[in-house]
Design an enzyme around this catalytic site. Structure first.
Site, PDB file in Angstrom:
ATOM      1  CD  GLU A 491      -2.751  -1.258   2.502  1.00 46.44           C
ATOM      2  OE1 GLU A 491      -2.586  -0.415   3.405  1.00 46.44           O
ATOM      3  OE2 GLU A 491      -3.582  -2.179   2.568  1.00 46.44           O
ATOM      4  CG  HIS A 514      -6.076  -0.128   4.833  1.00 43.49           C
ATOM      5  ND1 HIS A 514      -4.937  -0.863   5.050  1.00 43.49           N
ATOM      6  CD2 HIS A 514      -6.859  -0.351   5.920  1.00 43.49           C
ATOM      7  CE1 HIS A 514      -5.026  -1.491   6.223  1.00 43.49           C
ATOM      8  NE2 HIS A 514      -6.195  -1.191   6.761  1.00 43.49           N
TER       9      HIS A 514
HETATM   10  N1  LIG Z   1      -9.861  -2.686   6.422  1.00 37.99           N
HETATM   11  C1  LIG Z   1      -9.677  -2.053   7.514  1.00 37.99           C
HETATM   12  O1  LIG Z   1      -9.574  -0.833   7.539  1.00 37.99           O
HETATM   13  C2  LIG Z   1      -9.609  -2.801   8.780  1.00 37.99           C
HETATM   14  C3  LIG Z   1      -9.099  -4.076   8.813  1.00 37.99           C
HETATM   15  N2  LIG Z   1      -9.056  -4.776   9.991  1.00 37.99           N
HETATM   16  C4  LIG Z   1      -8.505  -6.131   9.972  1.00 37.99           C
HETATM   17  O2  LIG Z   1      -9.535  -7.030  10.385  1.00 37.99           O
HETATM   18  C5  LIG Z   1      -8.971  -8.002  11.231  1.00 37.99           C
HETATM   19  C6  LIG Z   1     -10.008  -8.636  12.099  1.00 37.99           C
HETATM   20  O3  LIG Z   1     -10.453  -7.728  13.078  1.00 37.99           O
HETATM   21  P1  LIG Z   1     -11.264  -8.234  14.358  1.00 37.99           P
HETATM   22  O4  LIG Z   1     -12.453  -8.985  13.949  1.00 37.99           O
HETATM   23  O5  LIG Z   1     -11.451  -7.061  15.231  1.00 37.99           O
HETATM   24  O6  LIG Z   1     -10.190  -9.202  14.972  1.00 37.99           O
HETATM   25  P2  LIG Z   1     -10.418 -10.473  15.893  1.00 37.99           P
HETATM   26  O7  LIG Z   1      -9.096 -10.840  16.404  1.00 37.99           O
HETATM   27  O8  LIG Z   1     -11.537 -10.210  16.841  1.00 37.99           O
HETATM   28  O9  LIG Z   1     -10.895 -11.594  14.853  1.00 37.99           O
HETATM   29  C7  LIG Z   1     -10.091 -12.293  13.984  1.00 37.99           C
HETATM   30  C8  LIG Z   1     -10.619 -13.699  13.923  1.00 37.99           C
HETATM   31  O10 LIG Z   1     -10.008 -14.379  12.847  1.00 37.99           O
HETATM   32  C9  LIG Z   1      -9.775 -15.727  13.256  1.00 37.99           C
HETATM   33  N3  LIG Z   1      -8.777 -16.288  12.370  1.00 37.99           N
HETATM   34  C10 LIG Z   1      -7.456 -16.015  12.257  1.00 37.99           C
HETATM   35  N4  LIG Z   1      -6.892 -16.714  11.286  1.00 37.99           N
HETATM   36  C11 LIG Z   1      -7.863 -17.456  10.731  1.00 37.99           C
HETATM   37  C12 LIG Z   1      -7.896 -18.371   9.669  1.00 37.99           C
HETATM   38  N5  LIG Z   1      -6.812 -18.642   8.968  1.00 37.99           N
HETATM   39  N6  LIG Z   1      -9.070 -18.955   9.387  1.00 37.99           N
HETATM   40  C13 LIG Z   1     -10.183 -18.698  10.100  1.00 37.99           C
HETATM   41  N7  LIG Z   1     -10.220 -17.844  11.115  1.00 37.99           N
HETATM   42  C14 LIG Z   1      -9.072 -17.216  11.417  1.00 37.99           C
HETATM   43  C15 LIG Z   1      -9.362 -15.588  14.685  1.00 37.99           C
HETATM   44  O11 LIG Z   1      -9.469 -16.784  15.389  1.00 37.99           O
HETATM   45  C16 LIG Z   1     -10.313 -14.501  15.169  1.00 37.99           C
HETATM   46  O12 LIG Z   1     -11.495 -15.060  15.687  1.00 37.99           O
HETATM   47  C17 LIG Z   1      -7.896  -7.222  11.988  1.00 37.99           C
HETATM   48  O13 LIG Z   1      -6.909  -8.076  12.497  1.00 37.99           O
HETATM   49  C18 LIG Z   1      -7.362  -6.323  10.935  1.00 37.99           C
HETATM   50  O14 LIG Z   1      -6.280  -6.944  10.287  1.00 37.99           O
HETATM   51  C19 LIG Z   1      -9.524  -4.221  11.148  1.00 37.99           C
HETATM   52  C20 LIG Z   1     -10.036  -2.967  11.170  1.00 37.99           C
HETATM   53  C21 LIG Z   1     -10.081  -2.127   9.989  1.00 37.99           C
HETATM   54  O1  LIG Z   2      -7.703  -1.249  12.349  1.00 38.92           O
HETATM   55  C1  LIG Z   2      -7.056  -1.853  11.508  1.00 38.92           C
HETATM   56  O2  LIG Z   2      -6.459  -2.900  11.716  1.00 38.92           O
HETATM   57  C2  LIG Z   2      -6.997  -1.314  10.158  1.00 38.92           C
HETATM   58  O3  LIG Z   2      -6.624  -2.001   9.248  1.00 38.92           O
HETATM   59  C3  LIG Z   2      -7.287   0.093   9.960  1.00 38.92           C
HETATM   60  O4  LIG Z   2      -6.034   0.629   9.711  1.00 38.92           O
HETATM   61  P1  LIG Z   2      -5.770   2.187   9.552  1.00 38.92           P
HETATM   62  O5  LIG Z   2      -5.820   2.783  10.907  1.00 38.92           O
HETATM   63  O6  LIG Z   2      -6.838   2.724   8.669  1.00 38.92           O
HETATM   64  O7  LIG Z   2      -4.410   2.255   8.949  1.00 38.92           O
END
Ligand SMILES: NC(=O)C1=CN([C@@H]2O[C@H](COP(=O)(O)OP(=O)(O)OC[C@H]3O[C@@H](n4cnc5c(N)ncnc54)[C@H](O)[C@@H]3O)[C@@H](O)[C@H]2O)C=CC1
Ligand SMILES: O=C(O)C(=O)COP(=O)(O)O
Length: 631
Positions: A491, A514
């Site tokens: 990115e 993102h």
């Molecule tokens: N696009 C964006 O701006 C954002 C992206 N994210 C991403 O989303 C991810 C998830 O966020 P949350 O739900 O809050 O995290 P979380 O930790 O609550 O949930 C992640 C889940 O994925 C499961 N997991 C991990 N590897 C796996 C696999 N290979 N197969 C199946 N399940 C698997 C874990 O056991 C866990 O339950 C964050 O780690 C982050 O990387 C988060 C916020 C914003």
């Molecule tokens: O909360 C996360 O893990 C995200 O991916 C969001 O990321 P950012 O704060 O938008 O760079």
């Protein structure tokens, strides 16, 4: 002047208290007055001009008193208000005033009538307060002041100090020009410009030392008893455009905050991080083991986001650096975006809109579907996945989920026992796993093959989780009818860099920069959450919600010193800590220990003064990583 003793000359307005007392008096005395707003502004302007040394003091006093229209009874309210507005660092350091009561002098061009009641609560002796006195008429109205008092005249502070003829060193702490004049007259060893409440440019240049709080003054003069380390010496570096609220909070705490709008690459960060105590990042900045090697002062890292895969958590642990994130602050924002994208993809909305902008009218139902009754497969049923499950069901989707951990099914969601099972039953597949290294390319050709024909695919988790070449091939072949991708293996570092990807120009493919968590609400929530965790850790040692440290929620420190010891997790360290304390005859009032595979975290509250030898001995215990003391 020398006999080894130190005298402290302290200004009152904007130094001892956060405010100018006459400004506050105006707000009280002019309550209900028809010209209130106008007069208050005039009074403030006169105060400022006077403080900068640009207006004769007597004139400034006369003009302000005339505008004030104040009465004796207003002074009672004024004292009550000022009591609440004593400078924060003065409040923290009451002990200093107690210990040096004989040698602390308040010299002010303000008025004893309100100064004495305030400073007496801080052990300052009334006979050590030198200031003006109001004169009242029979009805109690303030009509003037004692004109014989030198402190109503320019250079009055100098004259007053001459009369005092103090023996020993003289340190002046103040925010105004009249404080600086004492130094110019040769009556003080040092003038410390106090900037906790106001900063006056022309005075900063002239000061021997700028002191953003009383803590700093005490620290440089080796007199601190109330706090371990002045907060202004804690350098905070905030990258990637974190919300201004975070900057504001950390500045308010007294930290020295530097802000940078974009991410930094490894080399840049290695250089920048050398003097940094707290690093704030978002998803882009890689905090690698190499970066940490240069981070000699680093105490904590704040990830102003959810994911922490960009941080080498283990290397942080080994260095004794606590990492905090905002685990729920942008969850809802990601979920809402996913829902919007599912509907948009099912209706080919983005392509249709693009055609319209090119003048093409393509009204047709071909390839467009409702989401009602379709099956949604959620991979990763954590906070985001689970919340998406609830919202999606309420829109009529049938939800399936797969997680590597055991998870409670919400609503009517159906658990799948394998990824294959989920892929084979889902019309829409969405990824919400975390970014752990094992998830690199977890979704590639094999998984696309199992998916239903003409299915929809979303990735709002991490870029490296999906094999981009396989995704591209499956969109081009038509196997995938639409995709929404918010995260990418590479990115851009900032908004000024071009976005390069094989996915550009593919049909029915929504690409977003993102922004899953990029809403005002989410960013504000994060900015309220993360700084508090970090400040709590620095102030109390509490590690609740830390992503790498053993979690300890600690009671507030009362009448004790707190020793914070971080060590490699080896047997016998606690015993060694306690032996050092016992050898120095120190009584433990509370002790808390928690370990994980890498470190041990021990908090010991002790109830008596210690000598430097104890600190040295505790630091020297083998396998100690970091040690600090809270007073
Ligand atoms: N696009 C964006 O701006 C954002 C992206 N994210 C991403 O989303 C991810 C998830 O966020 P949350 O739900 O809050 O995290 P979380 O930790 O609550 O949930 C992640 C889940 O994925 C499961 N997991 C991990 N590897 C796996 C696999 N290979 N197969 C199946 N399940 C698997 C874990 O056991 C866990 O339950 C964050 O780690 C982050 O990387 C988060 C916020 C914003
Ligand atoms: O909360 C996360 O893990 C995200 O991916 C969001 O990321 P950012 O704060 O938008 O760079």
């Amino acid at each position: 002047m020398r006999n080894g003793k130190k005298n402290f000359i302290i200004d009152f307005d904007s130094t001892f208290t956060q405010v100018e007392a006459l400004d506050v008096l105006a707000e009280i005395s002019l309550e209900g007055h028809p010209e209130r707003k106008d007069r208050i502004k005039k009074i403030k302007d006169i105060t400022d001009v006077g403080m900068n040394g640009e207006l004769n003091l007597r004139e400034s006093l006369d003009q302000r008193l005339a505008l004030l229209d104040a009465h004796k009874k207003d002074l009672e309210s004024l004292v009550e208000r000022l009591k609440k507005q004593v400078s924060k660092s003065f409040k923290r350091n009451k002990e200093f005033f107690n210990e040096h009561a004989d040698r602390i002098f308040i010299i002010s061009n303000g008025f004893k009538d309100f100064i004495v009641p305030i400073v007496s609560e801080y052990h300052v002796k009334p006979e050590n307060v030198f200031a003006n006195s109001f004169e009242f008429d029979e009805s109690g109205k303030i009509v003037g002041y004692d004109r014989d008092n030198a402190l109503s005249l320019n250079n009055g502070k100098v004259e007053q100090l001459r009369k005092l003829n103090l023996q020993g060193d003289v340190y002046v702490i103040g925010d105004g020009y009249t404080d600086y004049e004492i130094k110019v007259a040769g009556l003080a060893n040092k003038f410390y410009a106090f900037t906790e409440n106001v900063e006056r440019e022309n005075i900063l240049e002239k000061a021997d030392h700028v002191t953003p709080s009383l803590d700093e003054f005490l620290y440089i003069n080796k007199m601190n008893t109330a706090i371990s380390y002045p907060k202004n010496r804690i350098n905070v570096l905030l990258l990637e455009n974190v919300h201004p609220r975070a900057i504001e909070q950390m500045k308010h705490e007294g930290y020295n905050v530097e802000v940078y709008p974009a991410g930094l690459d490894e080399d840049e960060l290695c250089e920048k991080i050398k003097n940094v105590s707290v690093l704030g990042i978002r998803s882009k900045t890689q905090v690698t083991a190499r970066v940490l090697e240069s981070a000699n002062r680093l105490i904590a890292v704040g990830a102003f986001c959810i994911g922490t895969n960009q941080i080498d958590l283990e290397a942080c642990l080994k260095k004794g650096v606590a990492v905090f994130n905002a685990p729920f602050s942008n969850t809802r924002s990601v979920v809402e975006l996913a829902i919007a994208e599912i509907i948009a993809l099912m209706r080919k909305l983005f392509d249709r809109s693009t055609f319209m902008h090119q003048g093409k009218w393509d009204k047709s139902a071909k390839g467009s579907f409702e989401i009602r009754g379709k099956s949604l497969g959620i991979i990763g049923y954590g906070n985001i996945g689970a919340q998406l499950s609830v919202l999606a069901e309420s829109l009529g989707l049938i939800v399936y989920y797969y997680d590597v951990e055991e998870k409670l099914a919400l609503g009517n969601a159906r658990k799948c026992h394998s990824l294959q099972e989920l892929l084979s039953v889902s019309d829409i597949v969405t990824l919400h796993v975390d970014g752990r290294p094992e998830n690199k390319n977890m979704f590639g050709e094999e998984q696309f093959n199992i998916m239903r024909d003409k299915a929809i695919f979303l990735n709002l988790s991490r870029g490296h989780v999906v094999d981009i070449a396989a995704l591209k091939a499956n969109i081009e072949s038509g196997k995938i009818a639409g995709a929404a991708i918010d995260v990418f293996p590479q990115e851009p570092k900032s908004n000024n860099e071009e976005f390069i990807s094989e996915l550009r120009t593919l049909p029915n493919t929504i690409l977003s920069p993102h922004i899953g968590g990029s809403t005002i609400e989410a960013q504000e929530n994060i900015a309220n959450f993360v700084p508090n965790k970090i400040m709590d850790y620095i102030n109390t040692g509490s590690t609740s919600n830390s992503v790498n440290f053993p979690n300890l929620q600690l009671p507030t420190l009362e009448n004790a010193h707190r020793l914070i010891h971080i060590h490699e997790n080896m047997p016998g360290i606690l015993a060694r800590i306690n032996k050092v304390l016992a050898d120095h005859d120190i009584n433990i009032v509370g002790q808390y220990l928690k370990t994980n595979e890498v470190i041990g975290y021990v908090i010991t509250d002790i109830d008596k003064e210690y000598d430097k030898e104890v600190i040295k001995a505790l630091r020297n215990i083998e396998h100690t990583i970091k040690f600090r003391v809270l007073y």
